[in-house]
Design a protein around this motif. Structure first.
Motif, PDB file in Angstrom:
ATOM      1  N   THR A 149       0.767  -1.175   0.197  1.00  0.00           N
ATOM      2  CA  THR A 149       0.063  -0.106   0.045  1.00  0.00           C
ATOM      3  C   THR A 149       0.879   1.210   0.033  1.00  0.00           C
ATOM      4  OG1 THR A 149      -2.011   0.809   0.843  1.00  0.00           O
ATOM      5  CG2 THR A 149      -0.315   0.580   2.311  1.00  0.00           C
ATOM      6  N   GLY A 150       2.169   1.227   0.494  1.00  0.00           N
ATOM      7  CA  GLY A 150       3.057   2.415   0.354  1.00  0.00           C
ATOM      8  C   GLY A 150       3.414   2.609   1.960  1.00  0.00           C
ATOM      9  N   MET A 242      -9.960   6.366  18.213  1.00  0.00           N
ATOM     10  CA  MET A 242     -10.988   6.644  17.563  1.00  0.00           C
ATOM     11  C   MET A 242     -10.691   8.217  17.037  1.00  0.00           C
ATOM     12  SD  MET A 242     -14.927   7.046  18.774  1.00  0.00           S
ATOM     13  CE  MET A 242     -15.582   8.821  18.671  1.00  0.00           C
ATOM     14  N   GLU A 245      -8.242   7.638  14.002  1.00  0.00           N
ATOM     15  CA  GLU A 245      -9.041   6.945  13.017  1.00  0.00           C
ATOM     16  C   GLU A 245      -9.709   8.100  12.154  1.00  0.00           C
ATOM     17  OE1 GLU A 245     -11.422   3.778  13.820  1.00  0.00           O
ATOM     18  OE2 GLU A 245     -12.412   3.164  11.599  1.00  0.00           O
ATOM     19  N   ARG A 246     -10.511   9.005  12.951  1.00  0.00           N
ATOM     20  CA  ARG A 246     -11.188  10.221  12.369  1.00  0.00           C
ATOM     21  C   ARG A 246     -10.074  10.859  11.481  1.00  0.00           C
ATOM     22  NH1 ARG A 246     -14.545  12.023  16.712  1.00  0.00           N
ATOM     23  NH2 ARG A 246     -16.253  10.570  16.643  1.00  0.00           N
ATOM     24  N   ALA A 249      -9.296   9.486   8.376  1.00  0.00           N
ATOM     25  CA  ALA A 249     -10.287   9.503   7.079  1.00  0.00           C
ATOM     26  C   ALA A 249     -10.077  10.581   6.068  1.00  0.00           C
ATOM     27  CB  ALA A 249     -11.695   9.675   7.928  1.00  0.00           C
ATOM     28  N   GLY A 250      -9.482  11.846   6.566  1.00  0.00           N
ATOM     29  CA  GLY A 250      -9.077  12.909   5.575  1.00  0.00           C
ATOM     30  C   GLY A 250      -8.475  12.514   4.363  1.00  0.00           C
ATOM     31  N   THR A 251      -7.585  11.644   4.314  1.00  0.00           N
ATOM     32  CA  THR A 251      -7.104  11.134   3.086  1.00  0.00           C
ATOM     33  C   THR A 251      -7.108   9.631   2.789  1.00  0.00           C
ATOM     34  OG1 THR A 251      -4.800  10.857   4.087  1.00  0.00           O
ATOM     35  CG2 THR A 251      -5.173  13.014   3.363  1.00  0.00           C
ATOM     36  N   VAL A 252      -8.427   8.984   3.404  1.00  0.00           N
ATOM     37  CA  VAL A 252      -8.844   7.759   3.146  1.00  0.00           C
ATOM     38  C   VAL A 252      -7.815   6.765   3.503  1.00  0.00           C
ATOM     39  CG1 VAL A 252     -10.188   6.397   1.597  1.00  0.00           C
ATOM     40  CG2 VAL A 252     -10.164   8.774   1.273  1.00  0.00           C
ATOM     41  N   LYS A 253      -6.884   6.788   4.634  1.00  0.00           N
ATOM     42  CA  LYS A 253      -6.147   6.032   4.838  1.00  0.00           C
ATOM     43  C   LYS A 253      -6.728   4.442   5.114  1.00  0.00           C
ATOM     44  CE  LYS A 253      -2.551   9.185   6.760  1.00  0.00           C
ATOM     45  NZ  LYS A 253      -3.388  10.371   6.637  1.00  0.00           N
ATOM     46  N   ARG A 254      -6.109   3.420   4.887  1.00  0.00           N
ATOM     47  CA  ARG A 254      -6.076   2.183   5.410  1.00  0.00           C
ATOM     48  C   ARG A 254      -5.920   2.228   6.945  1.00  0.00           C
ATOM     49  NH1 ARG A 254      -6.899   3.337   0.690  1.00  0.00           N
ATOM     50  NH2 ARG A 254      -6.574   2.003  -0.951  1.00  0.00           N
ATOM     51  N   ARG A 257      -7.410  -1.008  13.130  1.00  0.00           N
ATOM     52  CA  ARG A 257      -7.860  -0.691  14.198  1.00  0.00           C
ATOM     53  C   ARG A 257      -7.164  -1.503  15.379  1.00  0.00           C
ATOM     54  NH1 ARG A 257     -14.094  -1.057  12.609  1.00  0.00           N
ATOM     55  NH2 ARG A 257     -14.430   0.938  11.727  1.00  0.00           N
ATOM     56  N   PRO A 276      -4.202  -6.002   5.817  1.00  0.00           N
ATOM     57  CA  PRO A 276      -4.446  -4.677   6.014  1.00  0.00           C
ATOM     58  C   PRO A 276      -3.764  -3.746   5.044  1.00  0.00           C
ATOM     59  CG  PRO A 276      -4.835  -5.711   7.939  1.00  0.00           C
ATOM     60  CD  PRO A 276      -3.824  -6.310   7.084  1.00  0.00           C
ATOM     61  N   GLU A 279      -2.890  -3.823  -1.324  1.00  0.00           N
ATOM     62  CA  GLU A 279      -3.964  -3.384  -2.322  1.00  0.00           C
ATOM     63  C   GLU A 279      -4.111  -4.582  -3.417  1.00  0.00           C
ATOM     64  OE1 GLU A 279      -5.273  -0.511  -1.876  1.00  0.00           O
ATOM     65  OE2 GLU A 279      -3.934   0.091  -0.524  1.00  0.00           O
TER      66      GLU A 279
ATOM     67  N   LYS B 243     -15.049  10.038   2.744  1.00  0.00           N
ATOM     68  CA  LYS B 243     -14.381  10.370   3.986  1.00  0.00           C
ATOM     69  C   LYS B 243     -15.146  10.607   5.077  1.00  0.00           C
ATOM     70  CE  LYS B 243     -10.645  12.562   1.256  1.00  0.00           C
ATOM     71  NZ  LYS B 243     -10.070  13.935   0.707  1.00  0.00           N
ATOM     72  N   ALA B 246     -16.100   7.484   6.663  1.00  0.00           N
ATOM     73  CA  ALA B 246     -14.691   6.861   7.254  1.00  0.00           C
ATOM     74  C   ALA B 246     -14.570   7.647   8.751  1.00  0.00           C
ATOM     75  CB  ALA B 246     -13.840   7.023   6.691  1.00  0.00           C
ATOM     76  N   ARG B 247     -15.198   9.061   8.863  1.00  0.00           N
ATOM     77  CA  ARG B 247     -15.051   9.375  10.171  1.00  0.00           C
ATOM     78  C   ARG B 247     -16.115   9.025  10.897  1.00  0.00           C
ATOM     79  NH1 ARG B 247     -14.798  14.483   6.891  1.00  0.00           N
ATOM     80  NH2 ARG B 247     -12.273  14.418   6.638  1.00  0.00           N
ATOM     81  N   ALA B 250     -15.454   5.786  12.553  1.00  0.00           N
ATOM     82  CA  ALA B 250     -14.335   5.598  13.497  1.00  0.00           C
ATOM     83  C   ALA B 250     -14.628   5.511  14.871  1.00  0.00           C
ATOM     84  CB  ALA B 250     -13.586   6.911  13.354  1.00  0.00           C
ATOM     85  N   GLY B 251     -13.974   4.200  15.487  1.00  0.00           N
ATOM     86  CA  GLY B 251     -14.183   4.082  16.704  1.00  0.00           C
ATOM     87  C   GLY B 251     -15.305   2.886  17.015  1.00  0.00           C
ATOM     88  N   ARG B 438      -0.250   3.423  -9.972  1.00  0.00           N
ATOM     89  CA  ARG B 438      -0.891   3.163  -8.557  1.00  0.00           C
ATOM     90  C   ARG B 438      -2.447   3.166  -8.833  1.00  0.00           C
ATOM     91  NH1 ARG B 438       1.647   0.681  -5.168  1.00  0.00           N
ATOM     92  NH2 ARG B 438       1.147   1.793  -3.197  1.00  0.00           N
ATOM     93  N   GLN B 461      -6.923   7.637  -2.599  1.00  0.00           N
ATOM     94  CA  GLN B 461      -8.334   8.318  -2.009  1.00  0.00           C
ATOM     95  C   GLN B 461      -9.287   7.830  -2.915  1.00  0.00           C
ATOM     96  OE1 GLN B 461      -8.392  12.070  -0.839  1.00  0.00           O
ATOM     97  NE2 GLN B 461      -6.102  12.257  -0.346  1.00  0.00           N
TER      98      GLN B 461
END
Lengths: 289, 482
Positions: A149-150, A242, A245-246, A249-254, A257, A276, A279, B243, B246-247, B250-251, B438, B461
């Motif tokens: 994945t990078g 949590m 994780e939020r 989400a801003g850059t759709v990371k894998r 948890r 996990p 890809e 996004k 995903a938020r 979370a949790g 990619r 993304q």
């Protein structure tokens, strides 16, 4: 050796891009053994250190991910070999850090070395196990294969200072990603010794970067960093996973948890820590046109 | 279109095969029920005619649907023999095939896509997805996903308007095959084939509560995603909404797959067969009016053949027929909504303002409805918005490159990573470039091909998780991510 010789103590630093720098911030913190006795001053990595580590990991990704699976397996096996040579040192550090008896510390170090061997054997089998040809309904050759994945940010376990660390780091390397690891905050010394092993084991500089310090602050910076592709929250401080994780989400990371409590690291990990960070790429080509 | 080589008489497919009711309810626990939200109107985008009124599910309605799904999971679908679950899916696949024409016409009416595509792509592929996954239901132990794989429970699924029935199939078929039950929210502008699918579930005697369909807009989708008793969230749509999902999860314990936006590079090397490549470029960007997340919206053409490719492309685009979606000769149908048309216009205007050159064929567009002609921008720089943002319309941005390394660097210069195309006669180059791109799906000397056996999904993304194939099953099973 004369018993009144004054020992040469080691300065514990970060491991970034194949070198051992101090934190650019100049910050350090005291590390003690399980009984509270002073062991060393560890570098307390800053936001800038974390960003430098991501830059190094990104730069190292192309070559590491392009290394043949066979070669990557040999490099991982080499890590086990070099660790074996430092067995006594690891046992001592793990015993001090975790407050373990020498036999328990030895068992943990043995298991950590064996884990590298286990993952070394996985590198050239993943594509066969996880990929394959897809029998599409048309004149096309269509196949899928796993790809790394990078750059993976890893918040290493807080309790298990060596076996836990190896258990979260080795799968990232085996699959061809590069890593920025935040070590256990209170038990960072075995991690830095591991960095010395990595630096002498044909693991290219930048493939693994180890930051000692506080996952509380470093975790936030890595979770929101736009050039980090995935984050393993295993060692996230209680109650912060949590939020991380939020931010991720801003850059759709894998996101991997964290478990509810730190797991038994001696258990067979299966594929659970590799998939996990993989890809799946699917390629189509016409047949007969 | 006066510039066409051949003139065609209109050949409209009859719409008499579909029987659209004046209003529709939600499909919950095997029954059509009223929604408590403000109903919405579904419009034919080709004529702006209101087709029908559709209920909106409120939070309370979504809760009822989730509870029905949970009951069905606990009491019926979970305990059922896997072979019987498979048989229900086979039944559904057959019913879709039997009523294929009806689904195709309804899809074209509600969505605006050409009947040629809904008839030949959307509906057959939807049936194929059910047929494929039906076979998995009693073979999961052999899928290489660990011993005794277990379903997650209730899946909350939110799908987009570009392939309404096909996206439903991508979501519902693997969920049911792995033993989960479903609460699905179709897109607000295209709910009708999902409601016809509910009718198919009844005809198949699928036990009540196994599939629940809650119509509505973003608020309804949010209620599905955020419901505390949903174990799995599957979403296809914009990166922005992805996004926020995903938020939102979370949790929680919820397992998530996201299939989001794209800005695919379609790379044409100087040794490519130009005529084939031009067909691929056209298929890549104008299929489904460009309302395709994996559309080949960035054409990267090797500098030495740029002029030849563009001339040939323009000639080919001049023969495309834009108009009545129900006409069997139509190549490009209507833009799905006024809102989407406004976005396409805005980004195209920005493209011009930033210095790219717009080209559109002479083309008569119908007076009513939402239409946008096939459009090609040349002189596009990688920094232009039309080279970076997903337009989700029939708009192609053309960039050039000199070396393979430059092609790869430009192709990967995006936050997305869903798909890419490569056109060259040289096999070793295909494999090398495919390795370096990619993106989750690489089409070499073809484009926009889909199959239920073939995993689909993005890097970066463009989201995570795969749909289709053995990989797609993992998203609906406990503990398995591969």
């Amino acid at each position: 050796m004369s018993s009144d010789r004054l020992a040469v103590r080691k300065t514990y630093k970060l491991y970034v891009n194949g070198a051992f720098p101090r934190s650019e911030s100049g910050r350090t913190y005291e590390v003690t053994d399980a009984k509270g006795h002073f062991l060393a001053n560890a570098a307390r990595a800053s936001r800038k250190d974390a960003r430098d580590a991501v830059v190094a990991a990104r730069a190292a990704f192309r070559k590491w991910s392009g290394t043949t699976a066979y070669n990557r397996g040999q490099v991982l096996y080499r890590v086990a070999e070099v660790m074996e040579g430092r067995h006594v040192q690891f046992c001592e550090e793990v015993a001090q850090s975790e407050g373990l008896s020498s036999s328990k510390a030895r068992a943990a170090v043995d298991a950590a070395i064996d884990r590298w061997v286990w993952y070394a054997g996985w590198t050239d089998k993943l594509a066969a196990v996880l990929g394959g040809a897809n029998p599409v309904a048309g004149p096309y050759f269509d196949f899928s294969m796993p790809e790394p994945t990078g750059v993976v940010a890893v918040l290493a376990p807080q309790q298990s200072s060596l076996l836990g660390l190896v258990s979260v780091l080795a799968p990232v390397l085996a699959t061809g990603s590069t890593a920025v690891v935040v070590t256990s905050k209170e038990r960072p010394l075995p991690a830095i010794t591991l960095a010395e092993v990595l630096a002498t084991s044909d693991v290219p500089g930048g493939v693994v970067n180890l930051l000692t310090g506080d996952a509380e602050e470093l975790g936030t910076w890595l979770a929101e960093h736009a050039d980090v592709d995935a984050i393993d929250l295993t060692g996230a401080p209680a109650g912060r996973a949590m939020e991380f994780e939020r931010e991720a989400a801003g850059t759709v990371k894998r996101v991997l948890r964290p478990p509810a409590t730190e797991p038994d690291w001696t258990a067979d990990p299966g594929l659970s820590r590799m998939t996990p960070f993989l890809e799946t790429k699917t390629v189509w080509h016409p047949i007969g046109v | 279109m006066s510039s066409s080589v051949f003139e065609y008489a209109p050949a409209p497919e009859s719409r008499s095969i579909v029987d659209i009711a004046p209003s529709y309810g939600l499909f919950v626990d095997g029954e059509f029920v009223d929604g408590t939200g403000e109903p919405l109107k579904s419009v034919n985008p080709a004529t702006e005619e209101v087709l029908t009124e559709v209920a909106t599910a409120s939070e309370a309605d979504v809760d009822r649907a989730v509870r029905a799904a949970r009951r069905a999971f606990d009491k019926v679908w979970g305990p059922m023999r896997p072979a019987d679950r498979g048989k229900y899916l086979f039944r559904i696949a057959r019913l879709l095939q039997e009523r294929a024409r009806e689904f195709a016409v309804l899809e074209s009416l509600d969505n605006g896509k050409p009947i040629r595509e809904s008839r030949d792509v959307d509906v057959p592929l939807a049936a194929a997805h059910f047929f494929y996954h039906a076979g998995w239901a009693d073979k999961l132990d052999h899928a290489g996903l660990g011993p005794a794989p277990r379903p997650l429970g209730v899946a909350g699924q939110v799908i987009p308007w570009n392939f309404p029935l096909l996206m439903l199939a991508w979501k519902v078929a693997p969920a049911l095959a792995t033993g989960n039950t479903v609460v699905l929210k179709p897109a607000e502008t295209t709910p009708l084939t999902a409601l016809l699918f509910a009718e198919v579930c009844r005809r198949a005697d699928l036990p009540p509560g196994v599939v629940n369909i809650v119509t509505g807009a973003g608020e309804t989708g949010r209620a599905v995603v955020e419901h505390g008793d949903v174990d799995k969230v599957a979403f296809t749509g914009s990166t922005e909404v992805g996004k926020s999902i995903a938020r939102a999860v979370a949790g929680t314990r919820k397992k998530v797959t996201l299939e989001l936006g794209g800005k695919a590079a379609n790379i044409v090397f100087d040794d490519a067969p130009i005529d084939q490549a031009v067909e691929g470029i056209v298929q890549g960007i104008f299929f489904n009016q460009g309302h395709v997340c994996c559309a080949g919206s960035r054409l990267l053409v090797q500098e030495s053949i740029h002029d030849e490719v563009i001339a040939s492309l323009q000639r080919r685009i001049g023969t495309l027929r834009v108009g009545d979606p129900l006409d069997k000769n139509t190549d490009i149908g209507a833009i799905n909504s006024a809102e989407q048309l406004a976005r396409i216009r805005e980004l195209s205007d920005i493209g011009e303002a930033e210095g790219a050159e717009r080209w559109q064929p002479a083309c008569d567009l119908p007076e009513r409805g939402f239409w946008f002609p096939p459009t090609v921008f040349t002189n596009v720089s990688p920094a232009h918005r039309i080279a970076r943002d997903e337009v989700f319309g029939p708009v192609l941005s053309v960039l050039t490159f000199r070396t393979p390394d430059e092609a790869v660097a430009k192709a990967n210069n995006t936050t997305y990573g869903l798909s890419a195309g490569i056109w060259t006669e040289k096999g070793s180059r295909i494999l090398k470039i495919a390795n370096q791109l990619r993106a989750g799906v690489i089409w070499a000397n073809t484009f926009n091909k889909f199959d239920p056996t073939s995993p689909f999904g993005g890097y970066k993304q463009s989201g995570y998780g795969r749909e289709g194939g053995r990989h797609g099953l993992a998203a609906y099973l406990k503990g398995h991510d591969a």
